[in-house]
Design a protein around this motif. Sequence first.
Motif, PDB file in Angstrom:
ATOM      1  N   GLY A  25       0.822  -1.125  -0.247  1.00 13.19           N
ATOM      2  CA  GLY A  25      -0.092  -0.098   0.081  1.00 13.19           C
ATOM      3  C   GLY A  25       0.791   1.264   0.086  1.00 13.19           C
ATOM      4  N   LEU A  26       1.955   1.276   1.030  1.00 12.18           N
ATOM      5  CA  LEU A  26       2.763   2.426   0.846  1.00 12.18           C
ATOM      6  C   LEU A  26       3.439   2.590  -0.466  1.00 12.18           C
ATOM      7  CD1 LEU A  26       4.008   4.858   2.492  1.00 12.18           C
ATOM      8  CD2 LEU A  26       6.000   2.953   3.273  1.00 12.18           C
ATOM      9  N   GLY A  27       3.940   1.480  -1.014  1.00 16.74           N
ATOM     10  CA  GLY A  27       4.258   1.559  -2.071  1.00 16.74           C
ATOM     11  C   GLY A  27       3.457   2.067  -3.324  1.00 16.74           C
ATOM     12  N   TYR A  28       2.500   1.623  -3.194  1.00 18.06           N
ATOM     13  CA  TYR A  28       1.541   2.035  -4.529  1.00 18.06           C
ATOM     14  C   TYR A  28       0.870   3.469  -4.378  1.00 18.06           C
ATOM     15  CZ  TYR A  28      -3.063   2.640  -6.719  1.00 18.06           C
ATOM     16  OH  TYR A  28      -4.113   3.291  -7.650  1.00 18.06           O
ATOM     17  N   LEU A  29       1.165   4.148  -2.982  1.00 22.97           N
ATOM     18  CA  LEU A  29       1.110   5.536  -2.888  1.00 22.97           C
ATOM     19  C   LEU A  29       2.233   6.284  -3.427  1.00 22.97           C
ATOM     20  CD1 LEU A  29      -0.910   5.482   0.568  1.00 22.97           C
ATOM     21  CD2 LEU A  29      -1.919   6.054  -1.673  1.00 22.97           C
ATOM     22  N   THR A  30       3.489   5.739  -2.795  1.00 22.24           N
ATOM     23  CA  THR A  30       4.636   6.200  -3.289  1.00 22.24           C
ATOM     24  C   THR A  30       4.966   6.365  -4.639  1.00 22.24           C
ATOM     25  OG1 THR A  30       5.417   5.639  -1.000  1.00 22.24           O
ATOM     26  CG2 THR A  30       6.895   6.483  -2.801  1.00 22.24           C
ATOM     27  N   VAL A  31       4.785   5.228  -5.416  1.00 28.00           N
ATOM     28  CA  VAL A  31       4.794   5.220  -6.862  1.00 28.00           C
ATOM     29  C   VAL A  31       4.013   5.769  -7.711  1.00 28.00           C
ATOM     30  CG1 VAL A  31       5.265   3.239  -8.807  1.00 28.00           C
ATOM     31  CG2 VAL A  31       6.397   2.988  -6.414  1.00 28.00           C
ATOM     32  N   TYR A  32       2.704   5.592  -7.312  1.00 33.01           N
ATOM     33  CA  TYR A  32       1.441   6.377  -8.076  1.00 33.01           C
ATOM     34  C   TYR A  32       1.782   7.839  -8.000  1.00 33.01           C
ATOM     35  CZ  TYR A  32      -3.078   7.527  -9.022  1.00 33.01           C
ATOM     36  OH  TYR A  32      -4.155   8.324  -9.790  1.00 33.01           O
ATOM     37  N   ARG A  33       2.129   8.460  -6.735  1.00 36.84           N
ATOM     38  CA  ARG A  33       2.509   9.859  -6.735  1.00 36.84           C
ATOM     39  C   ARG A  33       3.540  10.364  -7.580  1.00 36.84           C
ATOM     40  NH1 ARG A  33       1.405  10.953  -0.493  1.00 36.84           N
ATOM     41  NH2 ARG A  33      -0.825  10.702  -0.077  1.00 36.84           N
ATOM     42  N   HIS A  34       4.712   9.396  -7.544  1.00 36.25           N
ATOM     43  CA  HIS A  34       5.644   9.817  -8.294  1.00 36.25           C
ATOM     44  C   HIS A  34       5.275   9.729  -9.994  1.00 36.25           C
ATOM     45  CE1 HIS A  34       9.943  10.041  -9.458  1.00 36.25           C
ATOM     46  NE2 HIS A  34      10.045   8.892 -10.180  1.00 36.25           N
ATOM     47  N   ARG A  94       2.594   9.924 -11.232  1.00 38.38           N
ATOM     48  CA  ARG A  94       1.575  11.346 -11.656  1.00 38.38           C
ATOM     49  C   ARG A  94       2.564  12.467 -11.695  1.00 38.38           C
ATOM     50  NH1 ARG A  94      -3.527  12.121  -8.359  1.00 38.38           N
ATOM     51  NH2 ARG A  94      -3.854  13.647  -9.846  1.00 38.38           N
ATOM     52  N   ALA A  95       3.673  12.551 -10.770  1.00 39.16           N
ATOM     53  CA  ALA A  95       4.244  13.659 -10.930  1.00 39.16           C
ATOM     54  C   ALA A  95       5.200  13.856 -11.908  1.00 39.16           C
ATOM     55  CB  ALA A  95       5.079  14.114  -9.712  1.00 39.16           C
ATOM     56  N   VAL A  96       5.912  12.406 -12.496  1.00 41.97           N
ATOM     57  CA  VAL A  96       6.688  12.345 -13.707  1.00 41.97           C
ATOM     58  C   VAL A  96       5.687  12.901 -14.947  1.00 41.97           C
ATOM     59  CG1 VAL A  96       7.855  10.772 -15.184  1.00 41.97           C
ATOM     60  CG2 VAL A  96       8.142  10.893 -12.883  1.00 41.97           C
ATOM     61  N   ASP A  97       4.486  12.203 -14.968  1.00 40.69           N
ATOM     62  CA  ASP A  97       3.729  12.448 -16.054  1.00 40.69           C
ATOM     63  C   ASP A  97       3.366  13.989 -16.334  1.00 40.69           C
ATOM     64  OD1 ASP A  97       3.729   9.967 -16.794  1.00 40.69           O
ATOM     65  OD2 ASP A  97       1.615   9.407 -15.947  1.00 40.69           O
ATOM     66  N   VAL A 156      12.795  11.004 -17.108  1.00 42.94           N
ATOM     67  CA  VAL A 156      12.181  12.271 -16.528  1.00 42.94           C
ATOM     68  C   VAL A 156      11.882  11.976 -14.875  1.00 42.94           C
ATOM     69  CG1 VAL A 156      10.003  13.352 -16.787  1.00 42.94           C
ATOM     70  CG2 VAL A 156      11.212  12.303 -18.795  1.00 42.94           C
ATOM     71  N   THR A 157      12.132  13.107 -14.169  1.00 41.01           N
ATOM     72  CA  THR A 157      11.709  13.036 -12.871  1.00 41.01           C
ATOM     73  C   THR A 157      10.870  14.274 -12.666  1.00 41.01           C
ATOM     74  OG1 THR A 157      13.533  14.549 -12.275  1.00 41.01           O
ATOM     75  CG2 THR A 157      13.952  12.234 -12.338  1.00 41.01           C
ATOM     76  N   PRO A 158      10.113  14.403 -11.583  1.00 41.15           N
ATOM     77  CA  PRO A 158       9.185  15.477 -11.454  1.00 41.15           C
ATOM     78  C   PRO A 158       9.965  16.824 -11.479  1.00 41.15           C
ATOM     79  CG  PRO A 158       8.844  13.714  -9.668  1.00 41.15           C
ATOM     80  CD  PRO A 158       9.901  13.141 -10.570  1.00 41.15           C
TER      81      PRO A 158
END
Length: 326
Positions: free
Chosen positions: A179-188, A190-193, A267-269
């Motif tokens: 769950g933590l990984g999903y939130l972390t990776v998902y937010r990352h 989204r920020a990259v996109d 690409v990074t945020p």
Amino acid sequence: MTVVLPISASRADDAAPDPTPASWAARAGALVVDIVPGVAVVATMALLALASPADGWARWVFTGAGAAALFAMALNRLVAPAATGWTLGRALFGIAVRDRSGAPVGIGRLALRELAHLADTLAVFVGWLWPLWDARRRTFADLLARTEVLRVERPRRDMRRLVAVFLLAVALLCAAAAGLGYLTVYRHERAVDAARAQIAEQGPRIVEQMLSYGADTMPADFARAQGLTTDGYRPQLVAQQQAAQKAGVKSNEYWAVSSAVLTNPPVTPDQVSMLMAMQGQRGDDPKDLKFITATVRVDFDRSADGQWRVANLTVLKKPQMNQAQQ
């Protein structure tokens, strides 16, 4: 007349049978309890660490949790048997590792036995099945380390409940990490996109404004261009502007005809690179205009105020100038 005398109690004790070798099923069950939960935690943490941002805190958390799981597995398989005679799985199934005399085995030989399990695996897993037909139900590792796995009396503690609690804790840990990984990776992601989309839209316009200036508005245009760069790149741009002034260039106008966001570096945020094909014209007199074509790579950094700035501009294809056709 023949008299049959009873065997004394001391002689009966001396004739006690040898300990029974553990069954293959009991050994397999104990190995599953000892190894599979730890491997599940290590694999989960490794996958999440690899998917997490390289410069983020989550990668260190997942890496540390995986390392802790490996350490706990080593304690359970090496230290616990030497100290208590048990691993968690062996205590559940009532088996223990002993030497050929039936005495407990120390950490050194236990470590050698764990390494020797490589022979069980490399032999197309035949070594793990060897207890099915070996008289003493030994694996290749047991043969190399001179050990046996014997049936013994279980600890008085309720091992079923303890193992159930342990497996539940492992499942909850993996679920929480996922769950933590999903939130972390998902937010990352989204920020990259978002960063990729912003640069795809704003990047060409930023470069056009940075490279373009007019004869009547040159000071203001130069100041605007300097505001579009990072502190690290600004001195290089100022030197280029000064060189242009000394060369007597009055007007310079660029526009991007095509562009693409690069994936290498990733690409990074806060950092994005772009490849651009530029065209432009130089000069003030319509009769003496020079048309320019160039290919550049531009690195963008996000500033503290959230705005994108040019961090570097590299000319990949030398600008070509053509005299305007009359």
